[in-house]
Design an enzyme around this catalytic site. Structure first.
Site, PDB file in Angstrom:
ATOM      1  N   GLU A   1       0.450  -0.982  -0.026  1.00 31.20           N
ATOM      2  CA  GLU A   1      -0.162   0.042  -0.088  1.00 31.20           C
ATOM      3  C   GLU A   1       0.850   1.674   0.080  1.00 31.20           C
ATOM      4  OE1 GLU A   1      -3.441  -0.254  -0.516  1.00 31.20           O
ATOM      5  OE2 GLU A   1      -3.269  -1.874  -0.391  1.00 31.20           O
TER       6      GLU A   1
ATOM      7  N   SER B   1     -50.240 -30.869  39.165  1.00 29.02           N
ATOM      8  CA  SER B   1     -49.716 -30.780  40.260  1.00 29.02           C
ATOM      9  C   SER B   1     -48.364 -30.669  41.014  1.00 29.02           C
ATOM     10  CB  SER B   1     -49.300 -32.407  40.740  1.00 29.02           C
ATOM     11  OG  SER B   1     -51.280 -33.079  40.244  1.00 29.02           O
TER      12      SER B   1
END
Length: 812
Positions: free
Chosen positions: A90, A470
């Site tokens: 770059e 229950s």
């Protein structure tokens, strides 16, 4: 000569004029763009978008949220080879230019003049930082001029290392990876220090075309770009010829690595995500928060496994419902078409893969699994697949493979036991949930809100309001103890007729077995889940006092009926609410609140939030109580433990007498010892207690149970409230899941039996009458009472020693 001097004067004047114009143009351009240029100082405080990550309390990753995958690194953490690779690719003069590379710009200008196209930008790394952080990416002259001036300003304000660090963390490198740290994990599944030279060069080549030329989407173009970077590194003397040649010959090793989720806990992670968005808005996804939950990795994994296996076992008991889809093989003749078809049927939880049946005979079926692979299924692989008729009926066992599958069927398959061959499977239609809490403070240790979060993110632990059946009876019995009854109190298990104006006719409840058992002690009635005793107990205590009493456990009385059906659990609770209620028994009578978010850390590891829970704290308790006794959220770094006066928890409030809790634990242990929870005896522990629950028409199956270390509830049912089918009760369906989970969760932990509160006595009673007896009675059992509950001597004992002559036997 004169002509030469005149010409020279003209050239010099033209040059000076051009220079002046150039200076004026530059100054004018600067004055034009300067007001629009941002302050470079903001780069020192820049907040890179870092995803939200959610962890177990063990530090294992559960989920990651955010559009950008980023793992910020310091420039010191970047390998030197990577630094050189980016400079070669770059900006080779990065270390010496003032932010703008005149050579690069000249090259770009020449290219523009000769081709008429802006194909080369001549951007330095500094200019890319200026563009990435401050500017748009459109290719305009104004943007380029602004970029140049801004780059030069950045160079004056920041060091080269600071600029490079910003660049390497900000740059987009494809596949949602921003920055080199994320790219290393996305493409290679390693950190920066684990990358090889070819891999480094591959990543360094990505900024030019991160989406179109990455090794996943376009390997050929990516390799060409990688080799270009290697060539530049070689030309600049960054690598040797030997390394260059070896790297050029290296194959592409990139694979797409998703976030390494180590623990499957989708419903918990979603709870965290919603909480974080509520607190911080959309910034929750980008500020790098790390959330640590209370979830235990091992328990969560076992909860996933136990629930899925339990639901699949139920599903297979009820037969094969047929293929997931049916297609015409002529329309899916090639592999590409078949791969597209299977892509629409992603893998389901529990390792259920989709496959396309292509050939079938009596003995075997060929199933295409995608990517050119196929498997064979024989009759043994589908022997369970009796045809589904309804919830209570299945057809005959298959005699041939062709009885089960046909060409064009899209089916599910999974690995057999212990990683064996493939077998036919199907995604369960039934749903379920499991949640486990620490009874001492309510911390969520495991939570599974359904079979597969990615097929249904509905969190049944938190949001499914179902009848507990229950499983609710222990709270009715606890109210009975609080109103003067004892485990030895006798109630008649006989038919009951209740006039109910809300029903068409009278209500005639019955026991699940359809039988009546006559006079029954409360301990025995709870153990065997006798409905009629529960109704009579509620009637004696009163519905209104009982509704007020259940609020002690955290239940919302408005969701429970003001009638005797309350005794049978006809109200509605979520699995989390029911588990919180059982925690009161498990911890000796204290109410704690469930919590799952332990702490939130900021991007630099600082604690920005910590939950301070209610915790059981036996006197003397030195922790300062919060004024209102509620859960408190304390903000700030003082909670990192450095402040000695920072509260770590709030003492929990006692909501049930210790004697009541102790007797309820004992009675719930009896459920496992001799009652409906006997399957839990397989764990070989004496410290387990719990209760089964089954609702009308077998729509819900429950088991909630605990010891002193852990309380957990399992619920199984259909989201549309369909029946589970004949004999599918809490004891046969939910309890096995609970046993599988608790067996692993408590493995290696010593038994933790409750301590008997002071003032309780254990005496011999008649098992039939509940009356106290002496040693002269041969058929007697032991029961533990408070002094107020101590029963009288039975009629046959009154001629013997007086009550004052009997010394109660102590349990411990």
């Amino acid at each position: 000569m004169k002509f030469f001097l005149v010409s020279l004067r003209v050239l010099v004047s033209a040059a000076l004029a051009a220079l002046t114009l150039g200076v004026v143009a530059v100054v004018g351009a600067y004055l034009y763009v300067a007001p629009q240029m941002p302050e470079v100082d903001t780069l020192r405080e820049v907040h890179l978008q870092v995803p939200l990550r959610v962890f177990t309390r063990d530090g294992e990753l559960m989920a990651e949220y955010g559009e950008q995958r980023r793992e910020p690194v310091t420039v010191e953490e970047v390998p030197e080879l990577m630094r050189l690779a980016f400079l070669a690719a770059e900006d080779e003069r990065f270390e010496v230019h003032p932010g703008v590379d005149v050579v690069g710009l000249t090259r770009a200008a020449v290219n523009l003049v000769t081709t008429g196209e802006k194909t080369q930008g001549g951007s330095t790394i500094t200019m890319q930082v200026a563009r990435n952080f401050f500017l748009e990416r459109d290719k305009t002259y104004t943007r380029k001029i602004t970029e140049i001036f801004l780059a030069m300003r950045i160079e004056r304000e920041l060091s080269k290392d600071e600029i490079l660090q910003l660049y390497l963390n900000k740059i987009y490198l494809g596949q949602r990876a921003y920055g080199v740290g994320a790219a290393a994990h996305v493409y290679y599944g390693v950190g920066l220090d684990g990358l090889t030279l070819p891999q480094i060069a591959m990543i360094a080549g990505l900024p030019q075309a991160p989406s179109a030329a990455n090794p996943i989407s376009n390997p050929r173009r990516a390799m060409a770009r990688r080799n270009y970077v290697l060539g530049r590194m070689h030309e600049l003397g960054f690598i040797s010829s030997e390394d260059y040649e070896a790297a050029r010959e290296a194959p592409i090793t990139a694979l797409l690595h998703s976030a390494e989720v180590e623990v499957s806990a989708g419903h918990v992670a979603e709870m965290v995500r919603m909480e974080m968005v509520a607190r911080y808005g959309e910034s929750a996804y980008t500020e790098g928060y790390r959330v640590y939950t209370t979830v235990d990795r091992a328990m969560q994994e076992q909860a996933n496994l136990a629930l899925r296996q339990g639901l699949m076992a139920y599903d297979q008991r009820h037969g094969y419902r047929g293929p997931e889809a049916q297609v015409d093989l002529d329309d899916h003749a090639d592999e590409a078409a078949r791969d597209r078809l299977l892509a629409g049927h992603p893998r389901a939880g529990g390792g259920l893969w989709a496959g396309l049946v292509t050939e079938v005979s009596d003995q075997a079926a060929t199933v295409y699994m995608g990517q050119g692979e196929a498997i064979e299924l024989d009759l043994a692989a589908m022997e369970w697949a009796r045809p589904y008729r309804d919830a209570s009926r299945v057809g005959n066992p298959p005699q041939r493979v062709s009885d089960v599958v046909s060409p064009g069927d899209v089916i599910r398959v999974m690995r057999g036991d212990e990683g064996g061959g493939w077998v036919l499977a199907q995604v369960p239609a039934v749903e379920g949930s499991i949640v486990a809490l620490d009874p001492e403070d309510g911390a969520v240790r495991a939570l599974v809100g359904g079979y597969d979060f990615y097929r249904s993110n509905f969190n049944r632990v938190m949001r499914a309001e179902r009848q507990p059946g229950s499983a609710f009876k222990p709270f009715i019995y606890s109210a009975g103890l609080a109103h003067g009854f004892s485990p030895a109190s006798i109630f008649n298990d006989a038919p009951v007729v209740v006039e109910d104006l809300s029903l068409e006719g009278d209500w005639r409840p019955r026991n699940y077995s359809g039988r009546f058992y006559g006079p029954t002690r409360l301990r025995e009635a709870l153990a065997h889940s006798r409905n009629l005793v529960s109704i009579r107990l509620l009637d004696e205590v009163g519905v209104e006092p009982t509704l007020a009493f259940i609020e002690r456990f955290g239940f919302d009385r408005s969701r429970h009926p003001s009638g005797l059906s309350l005794a049978l659990g006809s109200g509605s609770v979520t699995p989390l609410e029911l588990t919180r209620g059982y925690a009161v028994f498990a911890n000796g009578g204290y109410r704690v609140d469930p919590w799952f978010l332990d702490r939130i850390e900021g991007p630099y590891g600082e604690v920005v939030y910590r939950t301070v829970p209610r915790r059981v704290c036996s006197p003397p308790c030195q922790v300062p109580a919060h004024p209102d006794g509620d859960l408190v959220a304390v903000e700030g770094a003082a909670l990192d433990g450095s402040a000695p006066d920072a509260p770590r928890f709030v003492p929990a409030e006692r909501t049930l007498p210790a004697t009541n809790a102790y007797q309820m634990v004992s009675m719930l242990q009896e459920v496992i010892a001799s009652g409906t929870g006997r399957r839990a005896k397989a764990l070989g522990r004496d410290d387990l207690a719990g209760k089964t629950g089954t609702t009308n028409d077998l729509r819900d199956a429950w088991f909630s149970g605990f010891n002193g270390d852990l309380v957990a509830s399992v619920w199984v049912g259909f989201d549309d409230y369909s029946t589970l089918g004949r004999r599918e009760t809490g004891g046969s369906l939910a309890l096995p899941v609970w046993v599988d989970f608790m067996g692993k969760a408590l493995e290696g932990r010593p038994e933790r039996l409750p301590k008997e509160p002071r003032g309780m006595v254990t005496v011999r009673i008649d098992a039939e009458t509940g009356k106290r007896v002496t040693h002269r009675t041969q058929q007697a059992i032991f029961e533990t009472f408070t002094q107020d509950q101590l029963p009288d001597l039975g009629a046959d004992e009154r001629s013997g020693p007086s009550r004052g002559d009997v010394t109660p036997d102590q349990i411990f």
